[in-house]
Enzyme design. Sequence first.
Site, PDB file in Angstrom:
ATOM      1  N   GLY A  92     -18.139   7.309 -18.016  1.00 40.05           N
ATOM      2  CA  GLY A  92     -17.007   7.108 -17.111  1.00 40.05           C
ATOM      3  C   GLY A  92     -16.720   5.634 -16.899  1.00 40.05           C
ATOM      4  N   SER A  93     -15.435   5.288 -16.837  1.00 38.11           N
ATOM      5  CA  SER A  93     -15.064   3.879 -16.616  1.00 38.11           C
ATOM      6  C   SER A  93     -14.261   3.717 -15.334  1.00 38.11           C
ATOM      7  CB  SER A  93     -14.263   3.356 -17.818  1.00 38.11           C
ATOM      8  OG  SER A  93     -13.116   4.166 -18.032  1.00 38.11           O
ATOM      9  N   GLY A  94     -14.472   4.642 -14.378  1.00 37.54           N
ATOM     10  CA  GLY A  94     -13.841   4.498 -13.066  1.00 37.54           C
ATOM     11  C   GLY A  94     -14.681   3.574 -12.202  1.00 37.54           C
ATOM     12  N   PHE A  95     -14.574   3.731 -10.896  1.00 36.90           N
ATOM     13  CA  PHE A  95     -15.318   2.845  -9.993  1.00 36.90           C
ATOM     14  C   PHE A  95     -16.825   2.958 -10.234  1.00 36.90           C
ATOM     15  CE2 PHE A  95     -11.329   3.107  -7.611  1.00 36.90           C
ATOM     16  CZ  PHE A  95     -11.147   1.775  -7.301  1.00 36.90           C
ATOM     17  N   GLY A  96     -17.332   4.185 -10.349  1.00 31.45           N
ATOM     18  CA  GLY A  96     -18.768   4.377 -10.530  1.00 31.45           C
ATOM     19  C   GLY A  96     -19.243   3.769 -11.841  1.00 31.45           C
ATOM     20  N   GLU A 130       1.351   9.008   0.902  1.00 28.31           N
ATOM     21  CA  GLU A 130       1.839   7.798   0.241  1.00 28.31           C
ATOM     22  C   GLU A 130       3.012   8.118  -0.690  1.00 28.31           C
ATOM     23  OE1 GLU A 130      -2.377   5.349   0.461  1.00 28.31           O
ATOM     24  OE2 GLU A 130      -1.959   6.509  -1.326  1.00 28.31           O
ATOM     25  N   ALA A 182     -13.547   5.457  -3.264  1.00 24.54           N
ATOM     26  CA  ALA A 182     -14.032   4.376  -4.114  1.00 24.54           C
ATOM     27  C   ALA A 182     -15.352   3.800  -3.597  1.00 24.54           C
ATOM     28  CB  ALA A 182     -12.969   3.285  -4.192  1.00 24.54           C
TER      29      ALA A 182
HETATM   30  C1  LIG Z   1      -4.123   9.197  -6.244  1.00 30.05           C
HETATM   31  C2  LIG Z   1      -5.450   8.774  -5.661  1.00 30.05           C
HETATM   32  C3  LIG Z   1      -5.496   7.891  -4.588  1.00 30.05           C
HETATM   33  C4  LIG Z   1      -6.722   7.485  -4.068  1.00 30.05           C
HETATM   34  N1  LIG Z   1      -6.731   6.598  -3.025  1.00 30.05           N
HETATM   35  C5  LIG Z   1      -7.926   6.142  -2.562  1.00 30.05           C
HETATM   36  C6  LIG Z   1      -7.968   5.143  -1.543  1.00 30.05           C
HETATM   37  O1  LIG Z   1      -6.940   4.701  -1.045  1.00 30.05           O
HETATM   38  N2  LIG Z   1      -9.189   4.682  -1.145  1.00 30.05           N
HETATM   39  C7  LIG Z   1     -10.354   5.150  -1.705  1.00 30.05           C
HETATM   40  O2  LIG Z   1     -11.436   4.685  -1.338  1.00 30.05           O
HETATM   41  N3  LIG Z   1     -10.340   6.087  -2.651  1.00 30.05           N
HETATM   42  C8  LIG Z   1      -9.164   6.589  -3.100  1.00 30.05           C
HETATM   43  N4  LIG Z   1      -9.136   7.545  -4.082  1.00 30.05           N
HETATM   44  C9  LIG Z   1     -10.412   8.089  -4.562  1.00 30.05           C
HETATM   45  C10 LIG Z   1     -11.068   7.174  -5.562  1.00 30.05           C
HETATM   46  O3  LIG Z   1     -10.139   6.755  -6.521  1.00 30.05           O
HETATM   47  C11 LIG Z   1     -12.238   7.926  -6.183  1.00 30.05           C
HETATM   48  O4  LIG Z   1     -13.122   8.280  -5.157  1.00 30.05           O
HETATM   49  C12 LIG Z   1     -12.949   7.091  -7.220  1.00 30.05           C
HETATM   50  O5  LIG Z   1     -12.067   6.768  -8.266  1.00 30.05           O
HETATM   51  C13 LIG Z   1     -14.160   7.834  -7.761  1.00 30.05           C
HETATM   52  O6  LIG Z   1     -14.757   7.060  -8.761  1.00 30.05           O
HETATM   53  P1  LIG Z   1     -15.561   7.741  -9.943  1.00 30.05           P
HETATM   54  O7  LIG Z   1     -16.093   6.637 -10.769  1.00 30.05           O
HETATM   55  O8  LIG Z   1     -16.484   8.743  -9.403  1.00 30.05           O
HETATM   56  O9  LIG Z   1     -14.467   8.581 -10.748  1.00 30.05           O
HETATM   57  P2  LIG Z   1     -13.144   8.105 -11.442  1.00 30.05           P
HETATM   58  O10 LIG Z   1     -12.649   6.822 -10.901  1.00 30.05           O
HETATM   59  O11 LIG Z   1     -12.239   9.287 -11.374  1.00 30.05           O
HETATM   60  O12 LIG Z   1     -13.573   7.847 -12.940  1.00 30.05           O
HETATM   61  C14 LIG Z   1     -13.980   8.881 -13.782  1.00 30.05           C
HETATM   62  C15 LIG Z   1     -14.104   8.319 -15.177  1.00 30.05           C
HETATM   63  O13 LIG Z   1     -14.757   9.254 -15.999  1.00 30.05           O
HETATM   64  C16 LIG Z   1     -14.052   9.402 -17.210  1.00 30.05           C
HETATM   65  N5  LIG Z   1     -14.361  10.754 -17.706  1.00 30.05           N
HETATM   66  C17 LIG Z   1     -14.104  11.933 -17.102  1.00 30.05           C
HETATM   67  N6  LIG Z   1     -14.583  12.946 -17.841  1.00 30.05           N
HETATM   68  C18 LIG Z   1     -15.153  12.398 -18.935  1.00 30.05           C
HETATM   69  C19 LIG Z   1     -15.816  12.917 -20.070  1.00 30.05           C
HETATM   70  N7  LIG Z   1     -16.015  14.226 -20.242  1.00 30.05           N
HETATM   71  N8  LIG Z   1     -16.251  12.061 -21.010  1.00 30.05           N
HETATM   72  C20 LIG Z   1     -16.072  10.720 -20.862  1.00 30.05           C
HETATM   73  N9  LIG Z   1     -15.458  10.176 -19.802  1.00 30.05           N
HETATM   74  C21 LIG Z   1     -15.005  10.998 -18.844  1.00 30.05           C
HETATM   75  C22 LIG Z   1     -12.608   9.164 -16.833  1.00 30.05           C
HETATM   76  O14 LIG Z   1     -11.851   8.803 -17.964  1.00 30.05           O
HETATM   77  C23 LIG Z   1     -12.780   8.019 -15.851  1.00 30.05           C
HETATM   78  O15 LIG Z   1     -12.883   6.794 -16.530  1.00 30.05           O
HETATM   79  C24 LIG Z   1      -7.919   7.976  -4.619  1.00 30.05           C
HETATM   80  C25 LIG Z   1      -7.877   8.868  -5.692  1.00 30.05           C
HETATM   81  C26 LIG Z   1      -6.657   9.264  -6.213  1.00 30.05           C
HETATM   82  C27 LIG Z   1      -6.608  10.215  -7.378  1.00 30.05           C
END
Ligand SMILES: Cc1cc2nc3c(=O)[nH]c(=O)nc-3n(C[C@H](O)[C@H](O)[C@H](O)COP(=O)(O)OP(=O)(O)OC[C@H]3O[C@@H](n4cnc5c(N)ncnc54)[C@H](O)[C@@H]3O)c2cc1C
Length: 479
Positions: A18-22, A181, A331
């Site tokens: 995953g390349s999100g916040f985590g 929003e 996040a």
């Molecule tokens: C529209 C929206 C608005 C938001 N607003 C806020 C806010 O204002 N404040 C706040 O704190 N939080 C907010 N959030 C929540 C916040 O964005 C999430 O809590 C945060 O992104 C979680 O991070 P994560 O790394 O767990 O997952 P994500 O950021 O969702 O990242 C998941 C990653 O995993 C990858 N992935 C998924 N499945 C696979 C797979 N099978 N193989 C390889 N890669 C994979 C994806 O491509 C992605 O890069 C919002 C979320 C959304 C959708």
Amino acid sequence: MSTQSVQENHRHRVVVIGSGFGGLFGTKHLKHADVDVTLISKTSTHLFQPLLYQVATGILSVGEIAPATRLVLRKQENAQVLLGDVIDIDLEHKTVTSQLLNQNTITPFDSLIVATGAQQSYFGNDKFATYAPGMKTIDDALELRARILGSFEGAELATTQEVRDRLLTFVVIGAGPTGVELAGQIAELADRTLEGTFHNIDPRDARVILVEGAGAVLGPMGPKLGGKAKRRLEKMGVEIQLNAMVTNVDAHGVTVKDADGTVRRIESSCKVWSAGVQASPLGKMLAERSDGTETDRAGRVIVEPDLTIKGHPNVFVVGDLMSVPNVPGQAQGAIQGATYAAKQIKAGLKGQAPQDRKPFKYFNKGSMATVSRFSAVCQVGKLEFGGFIAWLAWLALHLYYLVGYRSRIITVIQWFVTFLGRTRGQMAATEQWVFARLAVEAVQADQQDADELAAALGAPPAENGKAARSEKAADRKVG
Ligand SMILES: Cc1cc2nc3c(=O)[nH]c(=O)nc-3n(C[C@H](O)[C@H](O)[C@H](O)COP(=O)(O)OP(=O)(O)OC[C@H]3O[C@@H](n4cnc5c(N)ncnc54)[C@H](O)[C@@H]3O)c2cc1C
């Protein structure tokens, strides 16, 4: 290159999925550690989801909120970035299999951080997605932008009032932060940006309806802030319908059931779904493969106090995929969880045993949501406030967490243009953005039908069928 030799001669290998916040913060935290990190993600960018709605409503471009992950990590010498959809995690042999087109890649690990987040949930009604896209990906945001702007264009050409009204009615389903929003921004787009730009319609006639199954706007933020947000939206002309369950969605509208049992219909061409989330399917896979680990109702992994799964102290689950009491899907939870996991990996290299780990502790920095320009609501500890100050705090915080100086500078310029003036810098939209997702789904469905038919007939799948593709898939080992 034999796998054996790769495994004998290596530093501690950390795979991050995953390349999100985590994923990104976990990887960055390992920058100076004596490890090799492989970050695998199915998207090539680090997506800043909190600003997706601004891409959907023409304020920001994709580039500002989604820098390429490999550029972000270019200076981190111990990190390698791989594009691929992870389809298998083998806990026994400690490998991750990812897929890109028809190529499978197997990556071994010593420690694993899984941060694959969550996706939109339609509560079992996945067919709603065809008519009401969610707000989770870049594709979602661009599709939605094209649908919103396309509705105004269609209304300009409509020959009957009925069609015009349908095209000028926007339904946002779910009054959490994303729904609030979006509703606010669609209303501002119609009232400020598009006002005076059409001849046959007045964009200010657009109806924006926010439909919520529960009894409050921004329920988790409490009645005070929820009430503030509701009043502000209503002042902007947004119609708010609470205790209203959407029971069906089709091309021309939604069916709603009210608390008293009344079933009614809202005619609308443009609908957005922001009502629920479902954890990435990798959560269920991990739980099934680790003895005794369970998932919650949203499919999130109920992790151990050190964010690992039972029996595998080297496998961490963080972010929206983890289920930890009192840690919201935000996040901050993802960043803190990933940082904690990286710290445990580093401590392990120094000889700390897993049983000596201190449990993960979440520090709640608060939450906020923006309602319109100059107006937001904010909760920090027991302090709750709204209005302009909250909006400034929201701007500052989001700028701080945006990745890259370039993105921050351009975002500030775009915000000036939008919030002080009437125009928006990113109003481009194409027909493809509206139809691409549906076209991809149609191709995949056709392919599935063909494969199923071939299997039913006992014939080998078509040459271009799924099974044929996977047979031809080349397996490659990454050191
Ligand atoms: C529209 C929206 C608005 C938001 N607003 C806020 C806010 O204002 N404040 C706040 O704190 N939080 C907010 N959030 C929540 C916040 O964005 C999430 O809590 C945060 O992104 C979680 O991070 P994560 O790394 O767990 O997952 P994500 O950021 O969702 O990242 C998941 C990653 O995993 C990858 N992935 C998924 N499945 C696979 C797979 N099978 N193989 C390889 N890669 C994979 C994806 O491509 C992605 O890069 C919002 C979320 C959304 C959708």
